[in-house]
Design a protein around this motif. Structure first.
Motif, PDB file in Angstrom:
ATOM      1  N   VAL A   1      -0.262 -35.775 -81.434  1.00  0.00           N
ATOM      2  CA  VAL A   1      -1.865 -35.992 -81.590  1.00  0.00           C
ATOM      3  C   VAL A   1      -1.903 -37.466 -81.988  1.00  0.00           C
ATOM      4  CG1 VAL A   1      -3.718 -35.172 -82.766  1.00  0.00           C
ATOM      5  CG2 VAL A   1      -1.991 -33.510 -81.920  1.00  0.00           C
ATOM      6  N   GLN A   2      -2.858 -38.089 -81.337  1.00  0.00           N
ATOM      7  CA  GLN A   2      -3.222 -39.408 -81.624  1.00  0.00           C
ATOM      8  C   GLN A   2      -4.681 -39.445 -82.212  1.00  0.00           C
ATOM      9  OE1 GLN A   2      -1.681 -39.287 -78.298  1.00  0.00           O
ATOM     10  NE2 GLN A   2       0.171 -39.249 -79.662  1.00  0.00           N
ATOM     11  N   LEU A   3      -4.953 -40.314 -83.179  1.00  0.00           N
ATOM     12  CA  LEU A   3      -6.358 -40.327 -83.745  1.00  0.00           C
ATOM     13  C   LEU A   3      -6.910 -41.724 -83.510  1.00  0.00           C
ATOM     14  CD1 LEU A   3      -6.137 -38.295 -87.040  1.00  0.00           C
ATOM     15  CD2 LEU A   3      -6.689 -37.403 -84.751  1.00  0.00           C
ATOM     16  N   GLN A   4      -8.064 -41.980 -82.962  1.00  0.00           N
ATOM     17  CA  GLN A   4      -8.471 -43.268 -82.777  1.00  0.00           C
ATOM     18  C   GLN A   4      -9.978 -43.397 -83.380  1.00  0.00           C
ATOM     19  OE1 GLN A   4      -7.076 -45.808 -80.760  1.00  0.00           O
ATOM     20  NE2 GLN A   4      -8.757 -46.955 -81.558  1.00  0.00           N
ATOM     21  N   ALA A   5      -9.828 -44.058 -84.469  1.00  0.00           N
ATOM     22  CA  ALA A   5     -11.071 -44.309 -84.993  1.00  0.00           C
ATOM     23  C   ALA A   5     -11.722 -45.751 -84.627  1.00  0.00           C
ATOM     24  CB  ALA A   5     -10.715 -44.682 -86.554  1.00  0.00           C
ATOM     25  N   SER A   6     -13.017 -45.608 -84.801  1.00  0.00           N
ATOM     26  CA  SER A   6     -13.880 -46.870 -84.164  1.00  0.00           C
ATOM     27  C   SER A   6     -15.372 -46.567 -85.033  1.00  0.00           C
ATOM     28  CB  SER A   6     -14.082 -46.480 -82.614  1.00  0.00           C
ATOM     29  OG  SER A   6     -14.889 -45.293 -82.393  1.00  0.00           O
ATOM     30  N   LEU A  19     -19.063 -44.148 -87.960  1.00  0.00           N
ATOM     31  CA  LEU A  19     -17.863 -44.062 -87.693  1.00  0.00           C
ATOM     32  C   LEU A  19     -17.319 -42.748 -86.751  1.00  0.00           C
ATOM     33  CD1 LEU A  19     -16.140 -45.217 -90.939  1.00  0.00           C
ATOM     34  CD2 LEU A  19     -17.097 -46.359 -89.270  1.00  0.00           C
ATOM     35  N   SER A  20     -16.604 -43.028 -85.960  1.00  0.00           N
ATOM     36  CA  SER A  20     -16.065 -41.912 -85.215  1.00  0.00           C
ATOM     37  C   SER A  20     -14.678 -41.786 -85.248  1.00  0.00           C
ATOM     38  CB  SER A  20     -16.509 -41.942 -83.482  1.00  0.00           C
ATOM     39  OG  SER A  20     -17.884 -41.957 -83.486  1.00  0.00           O
ATOM     40  N   CYS A  21     -14.107 -40.749 -84.818  1.00  0.00           N
ATOM     41  CA  CYS A  21     -12.590 -40.598 -84.791  1.00  0.00           C
ATOM     42  C   CYS A  21     -12.091 -39.660 -83.897  1.00  0.00           C
ATOM     43  CB  CYS A  21     -12.045 -40.121 -86.216  1.00  0.00           C
ATOM     44  SG  CYS A  21     -10.149 -39.982 -86.148  1.00  0.00           S
ATOM     45  N   ALA A  22     -11.589 -39.976 -82.641  1.00  0.00           N
ATOM     46  CA  ALA A  22     -11.506 -39.040 -81.742  1.00  0.00           C
ATOM     47  C   ALA A  22      -9.713 -38.656 -81.584  1.00  0.00           C
ATOM     48  CB  ALA A  22     -11.493 -39.597 -80.293  1.00  0.00           C
ATOM     49  N   ARG A  37     -10.623 -44.313 -97.490  1.00  0.00           N
ATOM     50  CA  ARG A  37     -10.759 -45.552 -97.262  1.00  0.00           C
ATOM     51  C   ARG A  37      -9.870 -46.615 -98.208  1.00  0.00           C
ATOM     52  NH1 ARG A  37     -16.943 -45.988 -99.908  1.00  0.00           N
ATOM     53  NH2 ARG A  37     -16.174 -45.662-102.143  1.00  0.00           N
ATOM     54  N   GLN A  38      -9.368 -47.784 -97.916  1.00  0.00           N
ATOM     55  CA  GLN A  38      -8.707 -48.407 -98.777  1.00  0.00           C
ATOM     56  C   GLN A  38      -9.362 -49.910 -98.899  1.00  0.00           C
ATOM     57  OE1 GLN A  38      -4.605 -48.554 -97.597  1.00  0.00           O
ATOM     58  NE2 GLN A  38      -3.958 -49.453 -99.652  1.00  0.00           N
ATOM     59  N   TRP A 110      -2.762 -39.395 -88.577  1.00  0.00           N
ATOM     60  CA  TRP A 110      -3.856 -40.677 -89.287  1.00  0.00           C
ATOM     61  C   TRP A 110      -4.197 -41.563 -88.110  1.00  0.00           C
ATOM     62  CZ3 TRP A 110      -5.410 -41.158 -94.229  1.00  0.00           C
ATOM     63  CH2 TRP A 110      -4.865 -40.296 -95.241  1.00  0.00           C
ATOM     64  N   GLY A 111      -5.440 -41.922 -88.117  1.00  0.00           N
ATOM     65  CA  GLY A 111      -5.775 -43.076 -87.233  1.00  0.00           C
ATOM     66  C   GLY A 111      -5.550 -44.356 -87.893  1.00  0.00           C
ATOM     67  N   GLN A 112      -5.715 -45.417 -87.076  1.00  0.00           N
ATOM     68  CA  GLN A 112      -5.468 -46.684 -86.988  1.00  0.00           C
ATOM     69  C   GLN A 112      -6.170 -47.520 -88.217  1.00  0.00           C
ATOM     70  OE1 GLN A 112      -7.135 -45.988 -84.702  1.00  0.00           O
ATOM     71  NE2 GLN A 112      -8.683 -47.748 -84.342  1.00  0.00           N
ATOM     72  N   GLY A 113      -7.262 -46.836 -88.640  1.00  0.00           N
ATOM     73  CA  GLY A 113      -8.281 -47.517 -89.506  1.00  0.00           C
ATOM     74  C   GLY A 113      -9.244 -48.441 -88.718  1.00  0.00           C
ATOM     75  N   THR A 114     -10.480 -48.528 -89.375  1.00  0.00           N
ATOM     76  CA  THR A 114     -11.650 -49.249 -88.951  1.00  0.00           C
ATOM     77  C   THR A 114     -12.229 -49.999 -89.963  1.00  0.00           C
ATOM     78  OG1 THR A 114     -13.828 -49.466 -87.455  1.00  0.00           O
ATOM     79  CG2 THR A 114     -13.275 -47.442 -88.648  1.00  0.00           C
TER      80      THR A 114
END
Length: 120
Positions: A1-6, A19-22, A37-38, A110-114
């Motif tokens: 499973v991959q998560l893509q944040a945008s 924000l979206s996360c697919a 968040r960081q 985890w997604g890659q962060g946006t």
């Protein structure tokens, strides 16, 4: 499973961003989806979580009343609507999938962060 944040970007204080996360690949049936968040120089912190199959939600006190987490099961997407943004909301936002919790260890994917930047 991959998560893509945008959906990150630059906003003025008092403004809004969504924000979206697919999720893609494989069977996707987490117990919950979360946003963390960081900020620069700080630890990654919990922002919000939502039960994937139910209605339960939970928010950090710092965003309660301003942020709303939602999800679209058919699209395998979770959203974070951020209103009344403040400069202290500036951070890289990460989506995650896993168990119902507010700790990083509760989430397996985890997604890659946006990046969200809020100017005063």
């Amino acid at each position: 499973v991959q998560l893509q944040a945008s959906g990150g970007g630059l906003a003025q204080a008092g403004g809004s961003l969504r924000l979206s996360c697919a999720a893609s690949g494989g069977t996707f049936t987490p117990v919950a989806m979360g946003w963390f968040r960081q900020a620069p120089g700080k630890e990654r912190e919990f922002v919000a979580r939502k039960a994937w199959s139910g209605t339960a939600t939970s928010y950090a006190d710092s965003v309660k009343g301003r942020f709303t987490i939602s999800r679209d099961i058919a699209k395998r997407t979770v959203y974070l609507q951020m209103n009344s943004l403040r400069p202290e909301d500036t951070a890289v936002y990460y989506c995650a999938a896993g168990r119902w919790g507010s700790q990083r260890r509760d989430y397996d994917y985890w997604g890659q962060g946006t990046l969200v930047t809020v100017s005063s």
